[in-house]
Scaffold this motif. Structure first.
Motif, PDB file in Angstrom:
ATOM      1  N   LYS A   4       0.835  -1.207   0.000  1.00 44.51           N
ATOM      2  CA  LYS A   4       0.000   0.000   0.000  1.00 44.51           C
ATOM      3  C   LYS A   4       0.872   1.259   0.000  1.00 44.51           C
ATOM      4  CE  LYS A   4      -3.569   2.654   2.150  1.00 44.51           C
ATOM      5  NZ  LYS A   4      -4.271   3.118   3.314  1.00 44.51           N
ATOM      6  N   ARG A  59      -6.481   2.198  -2.313  1.00 42.85           N
ATOM      7  CA  ARG A  59      -7.396   1.686  -1.285  1.00 42.85           C
ATOM      8  C   ARG A  59      -7.979   0.325  -1.670  1.00 42.85           C
ATOM      9  NH1 ARG A  59     -10.716   4.244   2.688  1.00 42.85           N
ATOM     10  NH2 ARG A  59     -12.772   3.331   2.848  1.00 42.85           N
ATOM     11  N   ALA A 100      -5.337  -2.267  -1.341  1.00 43.54           N
ATOM     12  CA  ALA A 100      -5.026  -2.531   0.071  1.00 43.54           C
ATOM     13  C   ALA A 100      -6.083  -3.429   0.701  1.00 43.54           C
ATOM     14  CB  ALA A 100      -4.926  -1.204   0.830  1.00 43.54           C
ATOM     15  N   ILE A 101      -7.354  -3.150   0.440  1.00 46.49           N
ATOM     16  CA  ILE A 101      -8.429  -3.952   1.030  1.00 46.49           C
ATOM     17  C   ILE A 101      -8.344  -5.398   0.549  1.00 46.49           C
ATOM     18  CG2 ILE A 101     -10.942  -4.307   1.093  1.00 46.49           C
ATOM     19  CD1 ILE A 101     -11.230  -1.221   0.921  1.00 46.49           C
ATOM     20  N   TYR A 112     -17.342  -2.500   4.982  1.00 50.74           N
ATOM     21  CA  TYR A 112     -18.368  -1.453   5.008  1.00 50.74           C
ATOM     22  C   TYR A 112     -17.865  -0.018   5.074  1.00 50.74           C
ATOM     23  CZ  TYR A 112     -21.699  -5.222   5.621  1.00 50.74           C
ATOM     24  OH  TYR A 112     -22.452  -6.347   5.422  1.00 50.74           O
ATOM     25  N   VAL A 113     -16.669   0.217   5.611  1.00 45.70           N
ATOM     26  CA  VAL A 113     -16.212   1.607   5.714  1.00 45.70           C
ATOM     27  C   VAL A 113     -15.885   2.126   4.312  1.00 45.70           C
ATOM     28  CG1 VAL A 113     -14.349   3.100   6.568  1.00 45.70           C
ATOM     29  CG2 VAL A 113     -15.386   1.414   8.082  1.00 45.70           C
ATOM     30  N   LYS A 114     -16.514   3.226   3.938  1.00 46.90           N
ATOM     31  CA  LYS A 114     -16.307   3.771   2.592  1.00 46.90           C
ATOM     32  C   LYS A 114     -15.599   5.116   2.629  1.00 46.90           C
ATOM     33  CE  LYS A 114     -18.589   0.390   0.762  1.00 46.90           C
ATOM     34  NZ  LYS A 114     -17.768  -0.763   0.401  1.00 46.90           N
ATOM     35  N   ASN A 115     -15.687   5.790   3.754  1.00 41.88           N
ATOM     36  CA  ASN A 115     -15.084   7.109   3.854  1.00 41.88           C
ATOM     37  C   ASN A 115     -13.987   7.069   4.919  1.00 41.88           C
ATOM     38  OD1 ASN A 115     -17.024   8.458   2.039  1.00 41.88           O
ATOM     39  ND2 ASN A 115     -18.459   7.786   3.613  1.00 41.88           N
ATOM     40  N   MET A 150      -7.618   1.126   5.645  1.00 39.75           N
ATOM     41  CA  MET A 150      -8.840   1.870   5.336  1.00 39.75           C
ATOM     42  C   MET A 150      -8.664   3.386   5.465  1.00 39.75           C
ATOM     43  SD  MET A 150     -10.573  -0.712   4.609  1.00 39.75           S
ATOM     44  CE  MET A 150     -12.213  -0.062   4.330  1.00 39.75           C
TER      45      MET A 150
END
Lengths: 141, 115
Positions: free
Chosen positions: A26, A40, A43-44, B39-42, B62
């Motif tokens: 990342k 992002r 990374a996820i 679920y975290v988007k921001n 995240m």
């Protein structure tokens, strides 16, 4: 930027270090200037796959091939394999132990989340032999 | 909302300071890191009762700039080591998760409801 090839080994049964490789990649992508959404999503997907390797497969090997157009990452393990890939792709389905759940994982979101976060995902798995997951994130999208 | 304001509102001890000027727009409360990843988007802050290094690694993945540990639990040395290296603020409070969420929500910090 030309092509960049990176290789890492994920240690078995070391839950505290799970995610180290994902963090390194990342930060590399961020330093190379890839768009935040690409960094992002990569990374996820990577972190989910790396956690899976530690939880289910005694670690394994991660290779990343990075070009300005595409990020491809291969996760190869010699773990128990996935007997029913359709079940494993269902949200909420997990074989993780209670210990793993106590550590905050094993909600059955891993593989579905990898698929959602990437533009391409391929899972090759043989019971008793191992699993290889290949993911791609296209930079132009 | 600034991180220092959040700490004051929930009467938190700050163990590790990241960028205090980060403007926090929303929050997500959860003990399952799998759900945080899904679920975290921001760029939310994370309110959690879980204490292990994966909480900080999840925050790193995240882009979560601040973790509030509830129910008086203490962060481990490895958590703080990783958080310091990644510039993530870690604080704890004796309040329970529901109370922390209620206080922050009442002061204008909404939930991370995705897109």
């Amino acid at each position: 930027m030309g092509a960049l090839h990176l290789e890492y080994t994920v240690a078995p049964d070391d839950f505290s270090r799970a995610g180290e490789v994902s963090g390194i990649v990342k930060r590399t992508l961020k330093d190379l200037g890839f768009p935040p959404a690409v960094v992002r999503r990569t990374a996820i997907a990577m972190y989910e796959a790396e956690i899976n390797m530690v939880i289910h497969a005694n670690g394994g090997k991660i290779t990343a091939d990075i070009t300005p157009e595409e990020i491809m990452i291969v996760f190869a393990d010699q773990g128990p394999g996935i007997p029913d890939i359709d079940l494993a792709m269902q949200e909420g389905w997990s074989t993780a132990s209670e210990d793993i759940r106590d550590m905050g994982f094993g909600a059955g979101m891993g593989l579905p989340n990898i698929q959602k976060s990437t533009d391409y995902m391929d899972v090759q798995t043989t019971v008793g032999v191992g699993t290889t997951i290949t993911i791609k994130i296209f930079v132009t999208q | 909302m600034k991180i220092s304001e959040i700490a004051r509102l929930v009467d938190a001890n700050i163990y590790c300071k990241g960028n205090e000027d980060t403007d926090i727009r929303c929050a997500f409360a959860c003990d399952m890191m799998s759900d945080v990843l899904a679920y975290v988007k921001n760029q939310a802050i994370l309110v959690t009762g879980l204490v292990n290094p994966q909480v900080i690694r999840t925050a790193e993945m995240m882009d979560i700039p601040c973790v509030i540990i509830v129910r008086g639990k203490e962060p481990t040395p490895l958590m703080l080591e990783i958080a310091a290296d990644r510039g993530i603020t870690v604080m704890n409070t004796k309040l329970r998760m529901y109370s922390v969420c209620g206080i922050l929500y009442n002061h204008g910090l909404p939930a991370d409801e995705g897109e």
